[in-house]
Design an enzyme around this catalytic site. Structure first.
Site, mmCIF file in Angstrom:
data_model
loop_
_atom_site.group_PDB
_atom_site.id
_atom_site.type_symbol
_atom_site.label_atom_id
_atom_site.label_comp_id
_atom_site.label_asym_id
_atom_site.label_seq_id
_atom_site.Cartn_x
_atom_site.Cartn_y
_atom_site.Cartn_z
ATOM 1 N N TYR A 146 0.495 7.539 15.415
ATOM 2 C CA TYR A 146 -0.772 8.281 15.441
ATOM 3 C C TYR A 146 -1.909 7.298 15.177
ATOM 4 O O TYR A 146 -1.821 6.476 14.261
ATOM 5 C CB TYR A 146 -0.753 9.365 14.360
ATOM 6 C CG TYR A 146 -2.035 10.140 14.179
ATOM 7 C CD1 TYR A 146 -2.779 10.028 12.995
ATOM 8 C CD2 TYR A 146 -2.515 10.999 15.161
ATOM 9 C CE1 TYR A 146 -3.949 10.749 12.813
ATOM 10 C CE2 TYR A 146 -3.684 11.730 14.984
ATOM 11 C CZ TYR A 146 -4.398 11.604 13.811
ATOM 12 O OH TYR A 146 -5.566 12.318 13.621
ATOM 13 N N ASP A 241 -2.565 -1.161 14.546
ATOM 14 C CA ASP A 241 -3.204 -0.083 13.794
ATOM 15 C C ASP A 241 -2.678 -0.145 12.360
ATOM 16 O O ASP A 241 -1.597 0.358 12.066
ATOM 17 C CB ASP A 241 -2.912 1.281 14.425
ATOM 18 C CG ASP A 241 -3.611 2.390 13.663
ATOM 19 O OD1 ASP A 241 -3.707 3.517 14.198
ATOM 20 O OD2 ASP A 241 -4.056 2.149 12.520
ATOM 21 N N LYS A 274 -8.543 3.617 5.065
ATOM 22 C CA LYS A 274 -7.877 4.043 3.825
ATOM 23 C C LYS A 274 -8.129 3.086 2.661
ATOM 24 O O LYS A 274 -9.201 3.109 2.053
ATOM 25 C CB LYS A 274 -6.387 4.278 4.094
ATOM 26 C CG LYS A 274 -6.145 5.411 5.132
ATOM 27 C CD LYS A 274 -4.686 5.688 5.336
ATOM 28 C CE LYS A 274 -4.446 6.572 6.544
ATOM 29 N NZ LYS A 274 -4.581 8.006 6.255
HETATM 30 P P1 KE4 Z 1 -8.610 9.046 10.047
HETATM 31 O O1 KE4 Z 1 -9.475 9.358 11.258
HETATM 32 O O2 KE4 Z 1 -7.818 10.253 9.587
HETATM 33 O O3 KE4 Z 1 -9.394 8.383 8.920
HETATM 34 O O4 KE4 Z 1 -7.534 7.941 10.490
HETATM 35 C C1 KE4 Z 1 -6.729 8.183 11.592
HETATM 36 C C2 KE4 Z 1 -5.484 7.328 11.500
HETATM 37 C C3 KE4 Z 1 -5.374 6.227 12.328
HETATM 38 N N1 KE4 Z 1 -4.284 5.424 12.293
HETATM 39 C C4 KE4 Z 1 -3.269 5.675 11.425
HETATM 40 C C5 KE4 Z 1 -2.081 4.766 11.419
HETATM 41 C C6 KE4 Z 1 -3.339 6.788 10.550
HETATM 42 O O5 KE4 Z 1 -2.307 7.038 9.707
HETATM 43 C C7 KE4 Z 1 -4.464 7.632 10.584
HETATM 44 C C8 KE4 Z 1 -4.590 8.848 9.692
HETATM 45 N N2 KE4 Z 1 -3.435 9.140 8.918
HETATM 46 C C9 KE4 Z 1 -3.248 10.535 8.554
HETATM 47 C C10 KE4 Z 1 -1.917 10.639 7.793
HETATM 48 N N3 KE4 Z 1 -0.808 10.663 8.673
HETATM 49 C C11 KE4 Z 1 -4.403 11.080 7.785
HETATM 50 C C12 KE4 Z 1 -4.167 12.426 7.166
HETATM 51 C C13 KE4 Z 1 -4.811 13.543 7.947
HETATM 52 O O6 KE4 Z 1 -4.787 13.528 9.196
HETATM 53 O O7 KE4 Z 1 -5.337 14.445 7.280
#
Ligand code: KE4
Length: 434
Positions: A146, A241, A274
Protein backbone atom coordinates in the site's frame (compact mmCIF):
# COMPACT_ATOMS: atom_id res chain seq x y z
CA UNK A 1 -8.65 9.93 34.95
CA UNK A 2 -12.01 11.75 34.99
CA UNK A 3 -14.40 9.35 33.20
CA UNK A 4 -15.81 10.70 29.96
CA UNK A 5 -19.61 11.12 29.86
CA UNK A 6 -19.91 9.01 26.68
CA UNK A 7 -19.02 5.34 26.24
CA UNK A 8 -17.10 4.07 23.20
CA UNK A 9 -20.38 2.83 21.80
CA UNK A 10 -22.20 6.12 22.31
CA UNK A 11 -19.31 8.03 20.75
CA UNK A 12 -19.16 5.60 17.83
CA UNK A 13 -22.90 6.06 17.24
CA UNK A 14 -22.56 9.85 17.33
CA UNK A 15 -19.47 9.72 15.12
CA UNK A 16 -21.23 7.62 12.49
CA UNK A 17 -23.89 10.29 12.14
CA UNK A 18 -21.39 12.92 11.03
CA UNK A 19 -18.27 11.09 9.79
CA UNK A 20 -18.44 8.27 7.20
CA UNK A 21 -18.07 5.03 9.14
CA UNK A 22 -17.49 7.13 12.26
CA UNK A 23 -13.77 7.39 11.48
CA UNK A 24 -11.37 9.50 9.48
CA UNK A 25 -9.44 6.49 8.22
CA UNK A 26 -11.16 3.19 7.45
CA UNK A 27 -8.92 0.77 9.36
CA UNK A 28 -9.90 2.51 12.63
CA UNK A 29 -13.52 1.38 12.29
CA UNK A 30 -12.78 -2.23 13.34
CA UNK A 31 -14.70 -3.48 10.29
CA UNK A 32 -12.15 -6.23 9.72
CA UNK A 33 -12.28 -7.48 13.32
CA UNK A 34 -15.80 -6.43 14.33
CA UNK A 35 -16.82 -4.75 17.53
CA UNK A 36 -16.67 -1.13 18.69
CA UNK A 37 -13.57 0.97 18.13
CA UNK A 38 -11.96 2.38 21.25
CA UNK A 39 -12.10 6.18 21.28
CA UNK A 40 -8.83 7.45 22.70
CA UNK A 41 -9.05 10.01 25.50
CA UNK A 42 -5.30 10.41 26.02
CA UNK A 43 -2.02 8.56 25.62
CA UNK A 44 1.27 8.50 27.51
CA UNK A 45 4.34 6.32 27.00
CA UNK A 46 3.35 2.84 25.83
CA UNK A 47 -0.29 3.30 26.76
CA UNK A 48 -3.49 4.97 25.77
CA UNK A 49 -6.71 5.28 27.75
CA UNK A 50 -10.09 5.12 26.04
CA UNK A 51 -13.03 7.35 26.93
CA UNK A 52 -14.21 4.76 29.46
CA UNK A 53 -10.93 4.99 31.33
CA UNK A 54 -9.64 1.60 30.15
CA UNK A 55 -5.86 1.44 29.68
CA UNK A 56 -4.32 -0.36 26.71
CA UNK A 57 -0.74 -1.28 25.92
CA UNK A 58 -0.55 0.34 22.49
CA UNK A 59 1.10 -1.67 19.69
CA UNK A 60 -0.21 0.66 16.95
CA UNK A 61 1.55 3.86 18.01
CA UNK A 62 -0.40 5.80 15.38
CA UNK A 63 0.63 3.10 12.82
CA UNK A 64 4.32 3.76 13.35
CA UNK A 65 5.08 7.41 14.20
CA UNK A 66 5.13 7.06 18.00
CA UNK A 67 8.49 5.25 18.13
CA UNK A 68 9.44 7.06 21.35
CA UNK A 69 6.08 6.32 22.94
CA UNK A 70 3.36 8.90 23.48
CA UNK A 71 4.14 12.28 25.05
CA UNK A 72 7.93 12.04 25.10
CA UNK A 73 9.03 14.96 27.29
CA UNK A 74 11.68 16.29 24.92
CA UNK A 75 9.35 16.13 21.92
CA UNK A 76 6.48 17.78 23.81
CA UNK A 77 8.81 20.61 24.85
CA UNK A 78 9.99 21.10 21.26
CA UNK A 79 6.41 21.22 19.97
CA UNK A 80 5.27 23.59 22.73
CA UNK A 81 8.14 25.95 21.95
CA UNK A 82 7.39 25.81 18.22
CA UNK A 83 3.69 26.48 18.72
CA UNK A 84 4.47 29.67 20.65
CA UNK A 85 6.40 30.95 17.62
CA UNK A 86 3.49 30.32 15.26
CA UNK A 87 1.47 27.50 13.73
CA UNK A 88 2.12 27.93 10.01
CA UNK A 89 3.57 30.60 7.78
CA UNK A 90 3.44 29.47 4.17
CA UNK A 91 6.99 30.75 3.98
CA UNK A 92 10.34 28.97 4.38
CA UNK A 93 11.85 28.35 7.82
CA UNK A 94 15.27 27.23 9.07
CA UNK A 95 13.69 24.23 10.76
CA UNK A 96 12.64 22.74 7.40
CA UNK A 97 16.26 22.95 6.29
CA UNK A 98 17.38 21.39 9.57
CA UNK A 99 14.93 18.50 9.15
CA UNK A 100 15.81 17.99 5.49
CA UNK A 101 19.50 17.83 6.43
CA UNK A 102 18.74 15.41 9.29
CA UNK A 103 16.78 13.11 6.96
CA UNK A 104 19.53 13.17 4.33
CA UNK A 105 22.13 12.28 6.96
CA UNK A 106 20.04 9.23 7.87
CA UNK A 107 19.20 8.25 4.28
CA UNK A 108 22.33 9.06 2.24
CA UNK A 109 20.87 7.55 -0.97
CA UNK A 110 19.10 10.91 -1.31
CA UNK A 111 20.76 14.26 -2.07
CA UNK A 112 17.57 16.28 -1.73
CA UNK A 113 14.16 15.85 -0.10
CA UNK A 114 10.79 17.57 -0.37
CA UNK A 115 8.62 17.70 2.76
CA UNK A 116 4.86 17.10 2.45
CA UNK A 117 2.00 16.31 4.85
CA UNK A 118 1.16 12.66 4.33
CA UNK A 119 2.57 9.43 2.96
CA UNK A 120 -0.06 9.46 0.24
CA UNK A 121 1.10 12.88 -0.89
CA UNK A 122 4.73 11.76 -0.80
CA UNK A 123 4.08 8.61 -2.85
CA UNK A 124 1.81 10.41 -5.32
CA UNK A 125 4.42 13.13 -5.82
CA UNK A 126 7.27 10.65 -6.16
CA UNK A 127 5.35 8.78 -8.85
CA UNK A 128 4.68 12.01 -10.76
CA UNK A 129 8.36 12.91 -10.46
CA UNK A 130 9.47 9.49 -11.74
CA UNK A 131 7.17 9.85 -14.72
CA UNK A 132 8.32 13.42 -15.33
CA UNK A 133 12.01 12.51 -15.15
CA UNK A 134 11.79 9.44 -17.38
CA UNK A 135 9.06 10.65 -19.73
CA UNK A 136 7.49 7.23 -19.26
CA UNK A 137 4.02 6.36 -17.91
CA UNK A 138 4.08 2.76 -16.72
CA UNK A 139 4.87 1.68 -13.18
CA UNK A 140 5.13 -1.58 -11.28
CA UNK A 141 3.71 -2.08 -7.79
CA UNK A 142 3.22 -5.30 -5.88
CA UNK A 143 0.07 -6.96 -4.61
CA UNK A 144 -0.32 -6.40 -0.88
CA UNK A 145 1.78 -3.25 -0.84
CA UNK A 146 0.00 0.00 0.00
CA UNK A 147 1.39 3.37 -1.00
CA UNK A 148 -1.45 5.63 0.11
CA UNK A 149 -4.66 6.36 -1.73
CA UNK A 150 -3.55 8.27 -4.83
CA UNK A 151 -5.66 7.03 -7.77
CA UNK A 152 -2.84 5.46 -9.79
CA UNK A 153 -1.78 3.40 -6.76
CA UNK A 154 -5.22 2.10 -5.75
CA UNK A 155 -4.84 -0.96 -7.92
CA UNK A 156 -5.20 -4.68 -7.41
CA UNK A 157 -3.67 -7.38 -9.53
CA UNK A 158 -5.23 -7.94 -12.90
CA UNK A 159 -6.63 -11.26 -14.03
CA UNK A 160 -3.35 -13.01 -14.85
CA UNK A 161 0.31 -12.48 -14.16
CA UNK A 162 2.04 -9.32 -15.36
CA UNK A 163 -1.25 -7.77 -16.40
CA UNK A 164 -2.34 -4.23 -15.80
CA UNK A 165 -4.30 -3.70 -12.65
CA UNK A 166 -7.91 -2.90 -11.93
CA UNK A 167 -8.97 -0.16 -9.53
CA UNK A 168 -9.40 -1.26 -5.92
CA UNK A 169 -11.67 1.69 -5.30
CA UNK A 170 -14.80 3.10 -6.84
CA UNK A 171 -14.20 6.50 -8.34
CA UNK A 172 -10.93 5.54 -9.98
CA UNK A 173 -11.39 5.48 -13.77
CA UNK A 174 -9.79 2.44 -15.45
CA UNK A 175 -7.73 4.72 -17.65
CA UNK A 176 -6.02 6.12 -14.56
CA UNK A 177 -4.66 2.70 -13.61
CA UNK A 178 -4.04 1.42 -17.12
CA UNK A 179 -0.32 2.09 -16.71
CA UNK A 180 -0.04 0.37 -13.33
CA UNK A 181 1.26 -3.18 -13.46
CA UNK A 182 0.63 -5.23 -10.33
CA UNK A 183 3.00 -8.13 -9.73
CA UNK A 184 3.37 -10.72 -7.02
CA UNK A 185 5.75 -9.69 -4.24
CA UNK A 186 8.96 -11.74 -4.20
CA UNK A 187 8.24 -13.23 -7.65
CA UNK A 188 11.42 -12.84 -9.69
CA UNK A 189 10.08 -14.63 -12.77
CA UNK A 190 7.11 -12.26 -13.01
CA UNK A 191 9.39 -9.26 -12.53
CA UNK A 192 11.65 -10.40 -15.37
CA UNK A 193 8.62 -11.07 -17.58
CA UNK A 194 7.26 -7.59 -16.90
CA UNK A 195 10.56 -5.94 -17.73
CA UNK A 196 10.91 -8.03 -20.87
CA UNK A 197 7.49 -6.85 -22.00
CA UNK A 198 7.50 -3.22 -20.81
CA UNK A 199 11.02 -2.37 -19.59
CA UNK A 200 11.54 0.67 -21.75
CA UNK A 201 8.09 2.04 -20.86
CA UNK A 202 8.54 1.77 -17.10
CA UNK A 203 8.98 4.98 -15.12
CA UNK A 204 9.44 3.22 -11.81
CA UNK A 205 9.05 0.21 -9.59
CA UNK A 206 7.57 1.16 -6.23
CA UNK A 207 7.94 -1.27 -3.35
CA UNK A 208 7.57 -1.56 0.40
CA UNK A 209 10.96 -3.18 1.23
CA UNK A 210 9.37 -4.82 4.24
CA UNK A 211 5.67 -4.96 3.48
CA UNK A 212 3.95 -3.75 6.63
CA UNK A 213 0.66 -3.54 4.73
CA UNK A 214 0.73 -7.30 4.46
CA UNK A 215 1.44 -7.40 8.19
CA UNK A 216 5.16 -8.21 7.90
CA UNK A 217 6.57 -9.69 4.68
CA UNK A 218 10.20 -9.16 3.74
CA UNK A 219 11.34 -8.72 0.15
CA UNK A 220 13.98 -11.41 -0.31
CA UNK A 221 17.51 -10.18 -0.98
CA UNK A 222 17.50 -12.00 -4.33
CA UNK A 223 14.23 -10.34 -5.31
CA UNK A 224 15.43 -6.90 -4.25
CA UNK A 225 18.71 -7.39 -6.08
CA UNK A 226 16.75 -8.28 -9.24
CA UNK A 227 14.55 -5.18 -8.83
CA UNK A 228 17.70 -3.08 -8.64
CA UNK A 229 19.39 -4.74 -11.62
CA UNK A 230 16.35 -4.58 -13.89
CA UNK A 231 15.58 -0.97 -13.01
CA UNK A 232 19.18 -0.01 -13.78
CA UNK A 233 19.21 -2.02 -17.01
CA UNK A 234 15.99 -0.48 -18.32
CA UNK A 235 16.32 3.06 -16.99
CA UNK A 236 13.41 2.80 -14.55
CA UNK A 237 13.62 4.33 -11.08
CA UNK A 238 13.50 2.04 -8.05
CA UNK A 239 11.31 3.80 -5.46
CA UNK A 240 11.43 2.54 -1.88
CA UNK A 241 8.23 3.29 -0.01
CA UNK A 242 9.67 3.60 3.51
CA UNK A 243 6.72 5.49 4.97
CA UNK A 244 6.33 2.68 7.49
CA UNK A 245 9.86 1.22 7.59
CA UNK A 246 11.69 4.54 7.48
CA UNK A 247 13.66 5.15 10.70
CA UNK A 248 11.46 2.41 12.19
CA UNK A 249 13.17 -0.87 11.23
CA UNK A 250 16.62 0.73 11.49
CA UNK A 251 17.99 4.23 11.91
CA UNK A 252 19.03 4.07 8.25
CA UNK A 253 15.61 2.63 7.30
CA UNK A 254 15.12 -0.66 5.45
CA UNK A 255 17.46 0.37 2.64
CA UNK A 256 20.37 0.32 5.08
CA UNK A 257 19.60 -3.35 5.73
CA UNK A 258 19.58 -4.21 2.03
CA UNK A 259 22.82 -2.25 1.58
CA UNK A 260 24.42 -4.63 4.10
CA UNK A 261 23.26 -7.65 2.09
CA UNK A 262 23.83 -6.18 -1.39
CA UNK A 263 27.08 -4.17 -1.62
CA UNK A 264 26.41 -0.65 -2.89
CA UNK A 265 22.64 -1.11 -2.94
CA UNK A 266 20.61 2.08 -3.13
CA UNK A 267 17.07 2.85 -4.31
CA UNK A 268 16.70 5.77 -6.72
CA UNK A 269 13.90 7.40 -4.74
CA UNK A 270 12.70 7.11 -1.15
CA UNK A 271 9.27 7.89 0.22
CA UNK A 272 9.06 8.50 3.97
CA UNK A 273 6.56 9.50 6.65
CA UNK A 274 5.34 8.53 10.11
CA UNK A 275 8.48 8.47 12.32
CA UNK A 276 10.08 11.49 10.62
CA UNK A 277 7.07 13.55 11.72
CA UNK A 278 6.91 12.05 15.21
CA UNK A 279 3.11 11.89 15.06
CA UNK A 280 2.50 15.23 13.36
CA UNK A 281 1.37 15.48 9.71
CA UNK A 282 4.72 15.26 7.94
CA UNK A 283 6.11 13.04 5.20
CA UNK A 284 8.78 13.36 2.54
CA UNK A 285 10.14 12.06 -0.72
CA UNK A 286 13.66 12.39 -2.06
CA UNK A 287 16.24 11.24 -4.56
CA UNK A 288 19.53 12.27 -6.09
CA UNK A 289 19.83 15.93 -7.09
CA UNK A 290 19.61 15.10 -10.80
CA UNK A 291 16.12 13.69 -10.19
CA UNK A 292 14.90 16.24 -7.64
CA UNK A 293 15.88 19.19 -9.85
CA UNK A 294 12.93 18.29 -12.09
CA UNK A 295 10.60 19.45 -9.33
CA UNK A 296 9.01 22.91 -9.32
CA UNK A 297 10.16 25.57 -8.91
CA UNK A 298 13.43 24.28 -10.47
CA UNK A 299 11.89 22.01 -13.08
CA UNK A 300 8.67 21.11 -14.90
CA UNK A 301 7.18 18.59 -12.44
CA UNK A 302 4.67 20.47 -10.31
CA UNK A 303 4.23 19.65 -6.64
CA UNK A 304 3.08 21.93 -3.79
CA UNK A 305 1.44 22.07 -0.35
CA UNK A 306 0.07 24.75 1.97
CA UNK A 307 1.27 23.01 5.12
CA UNK A 308 4.36 21.33 3.65
CA UNK A 309 7.27 21.63 6.09
CA UNK A 310 4.91 22.93 8.77
CA UNK A 311 6.96 24.60 11.55
CA UNK A 312 5.29 22.66 14.37
CA UNK A 313 5.53 19.33 12.54
CA UNK A 314 9.19 19.89 11.69
CA UNK A 315 9.93 20.63 15.35
CA UNK A 316 8.23 17.36 16.30
CA UNK A 317 10.13 15.43 13.63
CA UNK A 318 13.51 16.93 14.52
CA UNK A 319 13.08 16.17 18.22
CA UNK A 320 12.04 12.61 17.38
CA UNK A 321 14.98 11.99 15.05
CA UNK A 322 17.38 13.39 17.65
CA UNK A 323 16.13 10.88 20.21
CA UNK A 324 16.20 7.82 17.94
CA UNK A 325 19.72 8.73 16.78
CA UNK A 326 21.09 8.27 20.31
CA UNK A 327 23.51 5.31 20.69
CA UNK A 328 21.79 2.01 21.49
CA UNK A 329 18.26 3.23 20.73
CA UNK A 330 17.57 0.67 18.02
CA UNK A 331 19.38 -2.14 19.86
CA UNK A 332 16.95 -1.67 22.75
CA UNK A 333 13.95 -1.47 20.45
CA UNK A 334 14.97 -4.58 18.49
CA UNK A 335 15.48 -6.54 21.69
CA UNK A 336 11.95 -5.73 22.87
CA UNK A 337 10.40 -6.61 19.50
CA UNK A 338 12.28 -9.90 19.40
CA UNK A 339 11.29 -10.73 23.00
CA UNK A 340 7.66 -10.04 22.13
CA UNK A 341 7.59 -12.12 18.94
CA UNK A 342 9.48 -15.04 20.52
CA UNK A 343 7.16 -14.92 23.55
CA UNK A 344 4.05 -14.93 21.36
CA UNK A 345 5.47 -17.84 19.34
CA UNK A 346 6.11 -19.83 22.53
CA UNK A 347 2.61 -19.09 23.84
CA UNK A 348 1.07 -20.18 20.53
CA UNK A 349 3.17 -23.37 20.49
CA UNK A 350 2.00 -24.25 24.01
CA UNK A 351 -1.60 -23.85 22.84
CA UNK A 352 -1.04 -25.74 19.58
CA UNK A 353 -1.94 -22.67 17.50
CA UNK A 354 -0.05 -22.29 14.17
CA UNK A 355 2.06 -19.14 14.45
CA UNK A 356 4.90 -17.45 12.60
CA UNK A 357 6.30 -14.05 13.45
CA UNK A 358 9.07 -11.71 12.47
CA UNK A 359 10.42 -8.33 13.48
CA UNK A 360 12.99 -5.75 12.54
CA UNK A 361 13.88 -2.81 14.77
CA UNK A 362 10.65 -1.48 16.24
CA UNK A 363 8.29 -3.17 13.77
CA UNK A 364 6.85 -6.66 14.09
CA UNK A 365 4.24 -8.90 12.56
CA UNK A 366 2.77 -12.32 13.09
CA UNK A 367 0.51 -14.75 11.27
CA UNK A 368 -1.60 -17.64 12.48
CA UNK A 369 0.24 -19.72 9.89
CA UNK A 370 3.02 -22.27 10.35
CA UNK A 371 5.27 -20.52 7.83
CA UNK A 372 5.98 -16.84 7.29
CA UNK A 373 4.18 -15.83 4.08
CA UNK A 374 6.24 -14.56 1.14
CA UNK A 375 3.42 -12.81 -0.70
CA UNK A 376 -0.14 -11.53 -0.46
CA UNK A 377 -1.87 -14.74 -1.54
CA UNK A 378 -0.09 -16.61 1.25
CA UNK A 379 -0.94 -13.92 3.81
CA UNK A 380 -4.60 -14.18 2.93
CA UNK A 381 -4.54 -17.89 3.77
CA UNK A 382 -4.57 -16.76 7.41
CA UNK A 383 -7.62 -17.75 9.42
CA UNK A 384 -9.38 -14.40 9.74
CA UNK A 385 -11.96 -15.59 12.26
CA UNK A 386 -9.23 -16.98 14.51
CA UNK A 387 -7.22 -13.77 14.21
CA UNK A 388 -10.29 -11.71 15.14
CA UNK A 389 -10.83 -13.88 18.21
CA UNK A 390 -7.20 -13.32 19.16
CA UNK A 391 -7.53 -9.58 18.60
CA UNK A 392 -10.58 -9.25 20.84
CA UNK A 393 -9.19 -11.58 23.49
CA UNK A 394 -6.13 -9.36 23.76
CA UNK A 395 -8.25 -6.19 23.64
CA UNK A 396 -10.31 -7.43 26.58
CA UNK A 397 -7.04 -7.86 28.47
CA UNK A 398 -5.92 -4.31 27.73
CA UNK A 399 -3.61 -5.11 24.82
CA UNK A 400 -4.20 -3.19 21.59
CA UNK A 401 -2.89 -5.02 18.51
CA UNK A 402 -3.62 -3.89 14.95
CA UNK A 403 -7.35 -4.41 14.21
CA UNK A 404 -6.64 -6.28 10.97
CA UNK A 405 -4.57 -9.37 10.14
CA UNK A 406 -2.79 -7.60 7.29
CA UNK A 407 -1.41 -4.78 9.47
CA UNK A 408 1.95 -4.65 11.22
CA UNK A 409 2.62 -3.93 14.89
CA UNK A 410 4.93 -1.38 16.48
CA UNK A 411 6.99 -1.36 19.67
CA UNK A 412 8.15 1.93 21.16
CA UNK A 413 11.07 2.83 23.42
CA UNK A 414 8.45 3.40 26.13
CA UNK A 415 7.31 -0.24 26.13
CA UNK A 416 8.87 -1.78 29.23
CA UNK A 417 9.97 -5.36 29.68
CA UNK A 418 7.01 -5.65 32.05
CA UNK A 419 4.64 -4.47 29.28
CA UNK A 420 6.07 -7.09 26.93
CA UNK A 421 5.78 -9.78 29.62
CA UNK A 422 2.17 -8.75 30.34
CA UNK A 423 1.39 -8.98 26.62
CA UNK A 424 2.87 -12.47 26.36
CA UNK A 425 0.97 -13.62 29.46
CA UNK A 426 -2.28 -12.30 27.99
CA UNK A 427 -1.54 -14.10 24.72
CA UNK A 428 -0.84 -17.32 26.62
CA UNK A 429 -4.40 -17.18 27.98
CA UNK A 430 -6.00 -16.13 24.69
CA UNK A 431 -4.25 -18.66 22.45
CA UNK A 432 -5.83 -21.40 24.60
CA UNK A 433 -9.29 -20.08 23.63
CA UNK A 434 -8.65 -20.10 19.87
P1 KE4 B 1 -0.66 8.23 4.80
O1 KE4 B 1 -1.25 8.94 3.59
O2 KE4 B 1 -1.69 7.38 5.52
O3 KE4 B 1 0.10 9.17 5.73
O4 KE4 B 1 0.46 7.21 4.26
C1 KE4 B 1 0.12 6.29 3.28
C2 KE4 B 1 1.10 5.13 3.33
C3 KE4 B 1 2.06 5.04 2.34
N1 KE4 B 1 2.96 4.03 2.32
C4 KE4 B 1 2.96 3.09 3.30
C5 KE4 B 1 3.97 1.99 3.24
C6 KE4 B 1 2.00 3.14 4.34
O5 KE4 B 1 2.00 2.18 5.29
C7 KE4 B 1 1.06 4.18 4.36
C8 KE4 B 1 0.00 4.29 5.43
N2 KE4 B 1 -0.05 3.19 6.34
C9 KE4 B 1 -1.34 2.93 6.95
C10 KE4 B 1 -1.19 1.67 7.82
N3 KE4 B 1 -1.24 0.48 7.05
C11 KE4 B 1 -1.87 4.10 7.70
C12 KE4 B 1 -3.06 3.81 8.56
C13 KE4 B 1 -4.35 4.28 7.93
O6 KE4 B 1 -4.54 4.13 6.71
O7 KE4 B 1 -5.18 4.78 8.70
Amino acid sequence: MTPNTETNEQLFARAQRVIPGGVNSPVRAFKAVGGTPRFVKRAQGAYFWDVEGQRYIDYIGSWGPMILGHGHHGVVQAVQAAVLEGFSYGAPTAREVDLAEAILRLVPSMDMVRLVSSGTEAAMSALRLARGVTGRHKLIKFEGCYHGHADALLVKAGSGLATFGNPTSAGVPPEVVQHTLVLEYNNIAQLEEAFALYGKELACVVIEPIAGNMNFVRASVAFMQRCRELCTEHGALLAFDEVMTGCRVALGSAQSLYAKAIPGFEPDMTIMGKVIGGGMPLAAFGAKRAVMEHLAPMGPVYQAGTLSGNPVATACGLATLAEISKPGFFDGLARKSRTLVDGLAQAAREAGVPFSGDCEGGMFGFFLLEQLPQNYAQVMKSDGARFNKLFHGMLERGIYFAPALYEAGFVSAAHSDADIAETIEAARAVFKTL
